[in-house]
Design a protein around this motif. Structure first.
Motif, PDB file in Angstrom:
ATOM      1  N   PHE A  18      -2.321 -37.357  13.335  1.00 16.35           N
ATOM      2  CA  PHE A  18      -2.339 -36.493  14.505  1.00 16.35           C
ATOM      3  C   PHE A  18      -3.044 -37.207  15.658  1.00 16.35           C
ATOM      4  O   PHE A  18      -4.167 -37.692  15.507  1.00 16.35           O
ATOM      5  CB  PHE A  18      -3.027 -35.160  14.189  1.00 16.35           C
ATOM      6  N   LEU A  19      -2.388 -37.277  16.786  1.00 14.43           N
ATOM      7  CA  LEU A  19      -2.926 -37.925  17.983  1.00 14.43           C
ATOM      8  C   LEU A  19      -3.489 -36.857  18.921  1.00 14.43           C
ATOM      9  O   LEU A  19      -2.821 -35.861  19.197  1.00 14.43           O
ATOM     10  CB  LEU A  19      -1.818 -38.719  18.688  1.00 14.43           C
ATOM     11  N   THR A  20      -4.686 -37.070  19.405  1.00 15.82           N
ATOM     12  CA  THR A  20      -5.343 -36.040  20.223  1.00 15.82           C
ATOM     13  C   THR A  20      -4.880 -36.046  21.671  1.00 15.82           C
ATOM     14  O   THR A  20      -5.105 -35.091  22.398  1.00 15.82           O
ATOM     15  CB  THR A  20      -6.871 -36.222  20.198  1.00 15.82           C
ATOM     16  N   GLY A  21      -4.252 -37.134  22.104  1.00 20.59           N
ATOM     17  CA  GLY A  21      -3.892 -37.221  23.526  1.00 20.59           C
ATOM     18  C   GLY A  21      -5.105 -37.626  24.334  1.00 20.59           C
ATOM     19  O   GLY A  21      -5.812 -38.581  23.995  1.00 20.59           O
ATOM     20  N   ILE A  22      -5.396 -36.895  25.380  1.00 18.78           N
ATOM     21  CA  ILE A  22      -6.565 -37.178  26.228  1.00 18.78           C
ATOM     22  C   ILE A  22      -7.589 -36.077  25.972  1.00 18.78           C
ATOM     23  O   ILE A  22      -7.437 -34.957  26.463  1.00 18.78           O
ATOM     24  CB  ILE A  22      -6.174 -37.238  27.711  1.00 18.78           C
TER      25      ILE A  22
ATOM     26  N   HIS B 158      -2.406 -31.786  30.566  1.00 20.91           N
ATOM     27  CA  HIS B 158      -1.435 -32.788  30.108  1.00 20.91           C
ATOM     28  C   HIS B 158      -0.151 -32.769  30.948  1.00 20.91           C
ATOM     29  O   HIS B 158       0.445 -33.821  31.204  1.00 20.91           O
ATOM     30  CB  HIS B 158      -1.097 -32.569  28.637  1.00 20.91           C
ATOM     31  N   GLY B 159       0.288 -31.599  31.367  1.00 22.59           N
ATOM     32  CA  GLY B 159       1.503 -31.519  32.177  1.00 22.59           C
ATOM     33  C   GLY B 159       1.363 -32.269  33.486  1.00 22.59           C
ATOM     34  O   GLY B 159       2.254 -33.020  33.890  1.00 22.59           O
TER      35      GLY B 159
ATOM     36  N   PRO C 295       6.775 -43.670  23.692  1.00 18.29           N
ATOM     37  CA  PRO C 295       7.241 -42.484  22.945  1.00 18.29           C
ATOM     38  C   PRO C 295       6.134 -41.492  22.609  1.00 18.29           C
ATOM     39  O   PRO C 295       6.312 -40.277  22.779  1.00 18.29           O
ATOM     40  CB  PRO C 295       7.849 -43.097  21.677  1.00 18.29           C
ATOM     41  N   THR C 296       4.993 -41.988  22.118  1.00 25.19           N
ATOM     42  CA  THR C 296       3.934 -41.056  21.719  1.00 25.19           C
ATOM     43  C   THR C 296       3.176 -40.502  22.922  1.00 25.19           C
ATOM     44  O   THR C 296       2.829 -39.314  22.941  1.00 25.19           O
ATOM     45  CB  THR C 296       2.943 -41.735  20.757  1.00 25.19           C
ATOM     46  N   VAL C 297       2.922 -41.340  23.916  1.00 20.47           N
ATOM     47  CA  VAL C 297       2.169 -40.876  25.094  1.00 20.47           C
ATOM     48  C   VAL C 297       2.937 -39.778  25.814  1.00 20.47           C
ATOM     49  O   VAL C 297       2.405 -38.682  26.075  1.00 20.47           O
ATOM     50  CB  VAL C 297       1.864 -42.048  26.057  1.00 20.47           C
ATOM     51  N   MET C 298       4.198 -40.025  26.141  1.00 24.36           N
ATOM     52  CA  MET C 298       4.968 -39.030  26.873  1.00 24.36           C
ATOM     53  C   MET C 298       5.349 -37.854  25.969  1.00 24.36           C
ATOM     54  O   MET C 298       5.512 -36.722  26.446  1.00 24.36           O
ATOM     55  CB  MET C 298       6.225 -39.660  27.479  1.00 24.36           C
ATOM     56  N   GLY C 299       5.480 -38.102  24.654  1.00 20.10           N
ATOM     57  CA  GLY C 299       5.747 -37.003  23.731  1.00 20.10           C
ATOM     58  C   GLY C 299       4.614 -35.996  23.717  1.00 20.10           C
ATOM     59  O   GLY C 299       4.841 -34.778  23.681  1.00 20.10           O
ATOM     60  N   ILE C 300       3.378 -36.498  23.775  1.00 21.35           N
ATOM     61  CA  ILE C 300       2.216 -35.605  23.799  1.00 21.35           C
ATOM     62  C   ILE C 300       2.103 -34.895  25.140  1.00 21.35           C
ATOM     63  O   ILE C 300       1.908 -33.674  25.209  1.00 21.35           O
ATOM     64  CB  ILE C 300       0.925 -36.404  23.505  1.00 21.35           C
ATOM     65  N   LEU C 301       2.229 -35.662  26.231  1.00 19.98           N
ATOM     66  CA  LEU C 301       2.040 -35.077  27.560  1.00 19.98           C
ATOM     67  C   LEU C 301       3.145 -34.089  27.925  1.00 19.98           C
ATOM     68  O   LEU C 301       2.892 -33.085  28.601  1.00 19.98           O
ATOM     69  CB  LEU C 301       1.964 -36.194  28.609  1.00 19.98           C
ATOM     70  N   TRP C 302       4.372 -34.348  27.494  1.00 21.80           N
ATOM     71  CA  TRP C 302       5.504 -33.477  27.850  1.00 21.80           C
ATOM     72  C   TRP C 302       5.732 -32.353  26.838  1.00 21.80           C
ATOM     73  O   TRP C 302       5.981 -31.221  27.219  1.00 21.80           O
ATOM     74  CB  TRP C 302       6.775 -34.311  27.964  1.00 21.80           C
TER      75      TRP C 302
ATOM     76  N   LEU D 256      -6.468 -39.356  15.246  1.00 21.99           N
ATOM     77  CA  LEU D 256      -6.819 -40.485  16.104  1.00 21.99           C
ATOM     78  C   LEU D 256      -7.106 -39.973  17.506  1.00 21.99           C
ATOM     79  O   LEU D 256      -6.395 -39.110  18.021  1.00 21.99           O
ATOM     80  CB  LEU D 256      -5.678 -41.499  16.158  1.00 21.99           C
ATOM     81  N   SER D 257      -8.127 -40.531  18.128  1.00 19.74           N
ATOM     82  CA  SER D 257      -8.562 -40.040  19.439  1.00 19.74           C
ATOM     83  C   SER D 257      -7.829 -40.726  20.588  1.00 19.74           C
ATOM     84  O   SER D 257      -8.438 -41.092  21.592  1.00 19.74           O
ATOM     85  CB  SER D 257     -10.077 -40.261  19.595  1.00 19.74           C
ATOM     86  N   HIS D 258      -6.538 -40.944  20.421  1.00 20.58           N
ATOM     87  CA  HIS D 258      -5.721 -41.582  21.465  1.00 20.58           C
ATOM     88  C   HIS D 258      -4.335 -40.954  21.460  1.00 20.58           C
ATOM     89  O   HIS D 258      -4.036 -40.072  20.651  1.00 20.58           O
ATOM     90  CB  HIS D 258      -5.602 -43.095  21.230  1.00 20.58           C
ATOM     91  N   SER D 259      -3.498 -41.468  22.346  1.00 20.11           N
ATOM     92  CA  SER D 259      -2.091 -41.054  22.368  1.00 20.11           C
ATOM     93  C   SER D 259      -1.217 -42.097  21.695  1.00 20.11           C
ATOM     94  O   SER D 259       0.009 -42.052  21.799  1.00 20.11           O
ATOM     95  CB  SER D 259      -1.623 -40.852  23.813  1.00 20.11           C
ATOM     96  N   TYR D 260      -1.831 -43.047  21.003  1.00 16.37           N
ATOM     97  CA  TYR D 260      -1.113 -44.141  20.361  1.00 16.37           C
ATOM     98  C   TYR D 260      -1.989 -44.662  19.237  1.00 16.37           C
ATOM     99  O   TYR D 260      -3.179 -44.301  19.112  1.00 16.37           O
ATOM    100  CB  TYR D 260      -0.795 -45.263  21.363  1.00 16.37           C
TER     101      TYR D 260
END
Length: 316
Positions: A15-19, A26-27, A81-88, A176-180
């Motif tokens: 699981f990625l936490t994003g920011i 996030h939007g 893929p993971t960064v924009m997948g989380i943010l969108w 993980l404390s990132h988006s990747y």
């Protein structure tokens, strides 16, 4: 026990936490991040296309720049893929093998980029130290051999990392404390001793990024020594001016990397947001700014891009 751990990996997810702390934004954050991806991918792709199409740019300096652009696109595509997948879409879950694959590509392209920057410093040294034999020393076959050697070295060094991580047993909570996915974060997840993984990771950093940066410094010491031997002030200025873009690229790459390393070791208790932002600067800023810097500071590249775009407009 080994069979059970391997079986659990088949269903293991990360699981990625994003920011952290900015989940509600996030939007809005997707706008600057997506803009950076567009600038990085389009900008570096234009440089590659311009060097490929324009025969005047088939020189060692621009071929190395094209290699650098390939690595920048590679790093961007690896995280997109993971960064924009989380943010969108708030898609925080990633298959463990997918996470390992992303980690491998991020670190491999980063290692290739470091090697290309070293090759570019050698290119600048040869151009200033022995300009009359510049094209005779840096022939197309040697440039291709350098590129293949850098790629092979990077793949060889990074391949053991996911393989070793794949063999370890994992706990039920894998966040993980990132988006990747990065190696420094993944080695915190196993329910086992990861000392070997840490030692290997540190050794790889020293053998690749550490050695590359040291040799880049040595190259510029020799370049400066050579430039100081040039009689005319105008000649010295012109010689140094050919290195400005590369120096900027080196600083953009290594300064954030050093910052991330210092933060990871000396500021472990800092906010997760700070660690995430530092890692984002390291991964996202060089691919965005390098094509801008080279387009502004290098007239042949700028002209090549303009020619490429004008040809496309005529074709349309």
């Amino acid at each position: 026990m080994g069979a059970e751990s391997n079986e659990s990996l088949d269903v293991l997810s990360v699981f990625l936490t994003g920011i952290p702390g900015l989940e509600a934004q996030h939007g809005w954050l997707s706008i600057p991040f997506f803009t950076m991806y567009i600038v990085a991918i389009v900008g570096n792709s234009l440089i590659m296309a311009a060097v490929h199409v324009d025969a005047a740019l088939h020189e060692p300096m621009y071929l190395f720049l094209s290699m650098l652009a390939v690595t920048e696109v590679g790093v961007s595509v690896s995280t997109l893929p993971t960064v924009m997948g989380i943010l969108w879409f708030d898609a925080r879950q990633i298959d463990f093998d997918g996470c390992l694959a992303q980690m491998f590509f991020i670190h491999t392209f980063s290692c290739i980029e470091s090697g290309v920057l070293l090759a570019m410093s050698y290119d600048r040294f040869v151009a200033i130290y022995n300009p009359l034999r510049y094209t005779a020393i840096l022939t197309l076959s040697r440039i291709i051999s350098l590129g293949l050697g850098i790629t092979l070295k990077s793949v060889t060094f990074m391949a053991p990392l996911p393989i070793l991580l794949r063999q370890l047993p994992y706990c039920h909570v894998n966040v993980l404390s990132h988006s990747y996915c990065l190696h420094s974060d993944l080695i915190q997840l196993p329910c086992a001793d990861t000392k070997l993984n840490s030692i290997l990771g540190f050794s790889i950093v020293l053998a690749t990024f550490g050695l590359d940066s040291l040799l880049i410094v040595v190259s510029y010491v020799l370049i400066l020594y050579t430039v100081l031997g040039i009689a005319s002030g105008e000649g010295r200025r012109k010689a140094l001016n050919t290195c400005v873009s590369h120096i900027c690229a080196v600083l953009l790459y290594y300064v954030p990397m050093i910052g991330v390393s210092v933060m990871h070791r000396a500021a472990k208790h800092a906010s997760p947001l700070v660690h995430t932002l530092m890692s984002s600067i390291y991964l996202f800023v060089p691919p965005v700014l390098n094509p801008v810097i080279y387009s502004v500071k290098t007239k042949p590249i700028r002209q090549g891009i303009f020619t490429l775009l004008s040809c496309k407009r005529k074709w349309l």
